[in-house]
Design an enzyme around this catalytic site. Structure first.
Site, PDB file in Angstrom:
ATOM      1  N   HIS A 249       1.051  -0.953  -0.284  1.00 59.87           N
ATOM      2  CA  HIS A 249      -0.062   0.009   0.067  1.00 59.87           C
ATOM      3  C   HIS A 249       1.050   0.918   0.250  1.00 59.87           C
ATOM      4  O   HIS A 249       0.826   2.249  -0.432  1.00 59.87           O
ATOM      5  CB  HIS A 249      -1.055   0.407   1.174  1.00 59.87           C
ATOM      6  CG  HIS A 249      -1.770  -1.160   1.383  1.00 59.87           C
ATOM      7  ND1 HIS A 249      -2.765  -1.309   1.308  1.00 59.87           N
ATOM      8  CD2 HIS A 249      -1.406  -2.365   2.653  1.00 59.87           C
ATOM      9  CE1 HIS A 249      -3.646  -2.475   1.008  1.00 59.87           C
ATOM     10  NE2 HIS A 249      -2.621  -2.451   2.007  1.00 59.87           N
TER      11      HIS A 249
HETATM   12  O1  RIB Z   1      -4.593  -0.054   4.723  1.00 59.48           O
HETATM   13  C1  RIB Z   1      -3.377  -0.181   4.945  1.00 59.48           C
HETATM   14  C2  RIB Z   1      -2.709   1.211   4.594  1.00 59.48           C
HETATM   15  O2  RIB Z   1      -3.639   1.148   6.745  1.00 59.48           O
HETATM   16  C3  RIB Z   1      -1.368   1.096   5.476  1.00 59.48           C
HETATM   17  O3  RIB Z   1      -0.801   2.289   4.671  1.00 59.48           O
HETATM   18  C4  RIB Z   1      -0.691   0.600   6.419  1.00 59.48           C
HETATM   19  O4  RIB Z   1       0.490   0.680   6.637  1.00 59.48           O
HETATM   20  C5  RIB Z   1      -1.800   0.660   6.815  1.00 59.48           C
HETATM   21  O5  RIB Z   1      -1.815   2.376   7.812  1.00 59.48           O
END
Ligand code: RIB
Ligand code: CA
Length: 312
Positions: A249
């Protein structure tokens, strides 16, 4: 000429990989890292950030931020990131401490110092940025670009309705909210209303890029700091949780900041639900405006950038 970059993180596993990627790209000079409560409490996200930067040899200053969302009880994700936040990786020790200045104040001071040149990448709950915008409304005009990892605009979320970060986000069908938006929807709404040059990178595209078990096994014996970091922060997910991939992500948000044409986007206004039934749901009201939402990603090109930059 490298551009100044500020990152706001809730260092966790994918945040750690995003920091390593940002520090490795010649496009950027990582001038500040602010930390926020999210995956784990802010004391841990700050410590984890210091540990990761020490491990990769970055001297970027680190600032501790907000320990609670604007109006909610903090929800963390130890089931995904481990209680420590780095997948139980013991190795790197922090060789320094956080700076005295708070994270919101550091965002304001850093953006003012590098105004119209600095890119901001925000990959945790948006509490720090919301506070900074409230303290200094001119901040919105000081960024060259802002890239936010957050939201799920065209696909399911990854937080179950009871608010627990789902153990396997790719099989959640009933959820509407992405974790960063769920944790602090009020902060996300403040950010969405601000006149920021923002691109939102949601689960719609981040679920298409990951470290697979096969890739992970190829770096079992590497010794360089960056690929070793990728191996160790992913170890618990593969060996203990028996998952078959680790979503990238936050690294995708960093890569899109540097190479915007990695994604196709739609323009309009982002809306965040601040109720309780669909808390944290994100929608794009299409139209004119500087706000962009990523719709598709060139996942092959991103993985080439990620693997080349980090020696994976
Ligand atoms: O949904 C994924 C996000 O939420 C990413 O940034 C992970 O590190 C959490 O912060
Ligand atoms: Ca994060």
């Amino acid at each position: 000429m490298a551009r100044p970059l500020i990152m706001d993180v809730d260092t966790g596993i994918d945040d750690a990989m995003a920091l390593a990627l940002a520090a490795s790209l010649s496009d950027y000079d990582l001038v500040a890292v602010t930390t926020v409560a999210g995956n784990v409490p802010v004391e841990r996200t700050a410590e984890n950030t210091l540990r990761v930067l020490s491990w990769i040899g970055s001297d970027a200053p680190v600032y501790r931020g907000m320990s609670q969302p604007l109006a909610r009880t903090l929800h963390t994700a130890p089931n995904v990131h481990g209680n420590d936040g780095l997948g139980a990786w013991q190795e790197p020790l922090a060789r320094r401490d956080v700076e005295e200045v708070s994270a919101p104040e550091a965002i304001i001071q850093t953006a003012r110092r590098h105004q119209r040149e600095i890119d901001g990448v925000f990959v945790g709950p948006l509490t720090n940025l919301a506070v900074a915008l409230t303290l200094e409304p001119r901040l919105a005009g000081w960024f060259r670009t802002v890239t936010i990892m957050g939201g799920a605009f065209y696909s399911p979320g990854n937080v179950t309705p009871v608010g627990e970060f789902n153990k396997n986000s790719s099989d959640v069908t009933s959820s509407v909210a992405e974790f960063n938006m769920y944790v602090d929807p009020e902060a996300a709404a403040v950010v969405a209303r601000a006149a920021l040059p923002a691109t939102w990178i949601g689960l719609d595209v981040t679920h298409q890029v990951s470290v697979t078990h096969d890739v992970w096994r190829c770096i079992e014996n590497v010794t360089a700091p960056e690929p070793a970091l990728i191996r160790e922060v992913c170890r618990q997910t593969f060996e203990t949780r028996r998952m078959d991939k680790v979503h990238l992500h936050d690294p995708l948000a960093v890569a899109v900041a540097a190479y915007p044409d990695l994604v196709t986007v739609r323009h309009g206004q982002v809306r965040i639900d601040v109720g309780n039934v669909i808390r944290g749901e994100t929608r794009l009201i299409e139209g004119d405006g500087r706000t962009k939402v990523a719709e598709s990603v060139d996942s092959g090109r991103f993985m080439d950038i990620f693997r080349t930059a980090l020696g994976v």
